[in-house]
Design a protein around this motif. Sequence first.
Motif, PDB file in Angstrom:
ATOM      1  N   LEU A  23       0.817  -1.211   0.000  1.00  0.00           N
ATOM      2  CA  LEU A  23       0.000   0.000   0.000  1.00  0.00           C
ATOM      3  C   LEU A  23       0.850   1.259   0.000  1.00  0.00           C
ATOM      4  O   LEU A  23       1.969   1.264   0.504  1.00  0.00           O
ATOM      5  N   LEU A  81      -1.692  -5.223   1.741  1.00  0.00           N
ATOM      6  CA  LEU A  81      -3.082  -5.662   1.858  1.00  0.00           C
ATOM      7  C   LEU A  81      -3.101  -7.086   1.318  1.00  0.00           C
ATOM      8  O   LEU A  81      -2.850  -7.314   0.124  1.00  0.00           O
ATOM      9  N   GLN A 134      -7.849   1.190   2.408  1.00  0.00           N
ATOM     10  CA  GLN A 134      -6.922   0.305   1.695  1.00  0.00           C
ATOM     11  C   GLN A 134      -7.606  -0.363   0.497  1.00  0.00           C
ATOM     12  O   GLN A 134      -7.045  -0.423  -0.605  1.00  0.00           O
TER      13      GLN A 134
END
Length: 574
Positions: free
Chosen positions: A289, A302, A347
């Motif tokens: 991320l 993630l 996210q």
Amino acid sequence: MSVLQELKGRFRSAIRQGLQLEIDPQITAAKEPKFGDYQCNDAMGLAKKLGSKPRDVAQKIVENLDIADIAEPPTIEGPGFINLRLQVAYINRKLESIWHDDRLGIPLADPPQRIVVDFSSPNIAKEMHVGHLRSTIIGDCIARILEFLGHEVLRLNHVGDWGTQFGMLITHLKEAFPQALVAADVLALGDLVNFYREAKKRFDEDESFRERARLAVVDLQAGEATARQAWQLLCEQSRREFQKIYDLLDVRLQERGESFYNPFLPAVVEDLAALGLLQEDAGAKCVFLEGFQNKEGQPLPLIVQKSDGGYNYATTDLAALRYRINVDKADRIIYVTDSGQADHFAQVFQVARRAGWLPDRVQVEHVPFGLVLGEDGKKFKTRSGDTVALKELLHEAIERAFADIDSRNPDAPLSFKQEVAKVVGIGAVKYADLSQNRHSNYVFSFDKMLSLQGNTAPYLLYAYVRIQGIGRKSTKPIDRSLPIHISHPSEIVLAKHLLQCAEVIDAVATDLMPNRLCQYLFELSQKFNQFYDQCPILQAEDGERHSRLALCEITARTLRLGLGLLGIPVLERM
Ligand code: ARG
């Protein structure tokens, strides 16, 4: 058209004519009555752009402003604010037009959008708790407001009905209570929750149980018949329990649980890989991320596929997002969960955007909310220390409301008292939640929420009942062909507030803060009370009585509409 829209239109033309600029003017309600009713704040920003003095720019705008039929001559204050005071004649005209309009002058959205509201979303085999209560109440209110504005709303219940918990539960039940997996309704939901707890404990402690549970998930995902049947029975049972609560709350939802997206999960991972976004980290497939770092300053991943091949919550949300955009054709997607999930959504949105799945024309929003606290300021728990079961909580609110109406009105028919108790009890719980700024934690207090005093549902419901009582006592029917003429200061204050309803609803549709609507309704009842204290209604002379009864009627309708949008029906008597 709302007053605000009308003013914006006038300012837009004035700015176009006077400054040759095309902008969406910034008009707000004045903070204090001494500044008038509305304020235009554009002169400062425009002056910067044009390289001239703000007050000169304000002057230019005012010179080109065609507003004599709406407001008193505008004044320029401070650095260059343009202040406006509405004319009484305009207020009268506007009142009449909302009085004659079914929608109280609140325009439909143009163009209407397709909007997904993802809310409530409890988890199967776990009981719904106060966090889900907040999501259900806030989500329903948001959906009602958007629907009222004419949007096409998909109310989606993203139920947690998939994943490792079923492996544990099925494995445990197979050994502890096999009947539950082959026949419907042999377990109460409370028991199911206990079995889930036991299963979780075994899962955490017992290696071989863990392995069997894992295999059960594999069976389930492979569509193996007995696992599938067991899963369906468990879901069915939870679903029925959830439905009881939705019925009590009068909340409509379309269930589309996590399992729905199961067939679409592999493609999420494959497509991320094809886009070059996927990396392996300790056997797990993940996207690193931007802007999320661990303590060492390394980017956080993630994870979309665990090292054992399983998918997770984030994978499902990515698949759901794609489905909602591509199949549901959503223009706007709203997720209502506690603020603890803020990172999760940020996210997921980031990955979807980087993958090109989330185009700019689609608006995605996480609508976070705080915790529910007990009166001791700690996280809300029952005496046994358990998360409060929602159904009990709602029933307790109804029982308390019943005790109250019963003490005030012992001779009323039972069915009447029950009806009042239900509306007041459930309404109080909803209103207590919605009237708080949702970002903050809120303290759950039956005494406060059920009080007839203060910013509560009973106070507003009672205000409505009182106004309706005035209407009932009037002997002459109201003549709707007559014009409205108000002039007393408290009438004007009330009328201006009534005219703001459209603006407030619009604002809530944008920023998704239902507490604004609550505050508006609370102030409306206060302003009504002042008017009622200062102006005789039924005793007034013909013309005045007519206008005042019309004011009563518009106030009552506004309260009914507003409460309805909060999910609270009104009572004619209580
Ligand atoms: N089931 C989740 C929970 O109880 C909430 C799901 C919210 N919606 C979503 N699309 N993730 O925390």
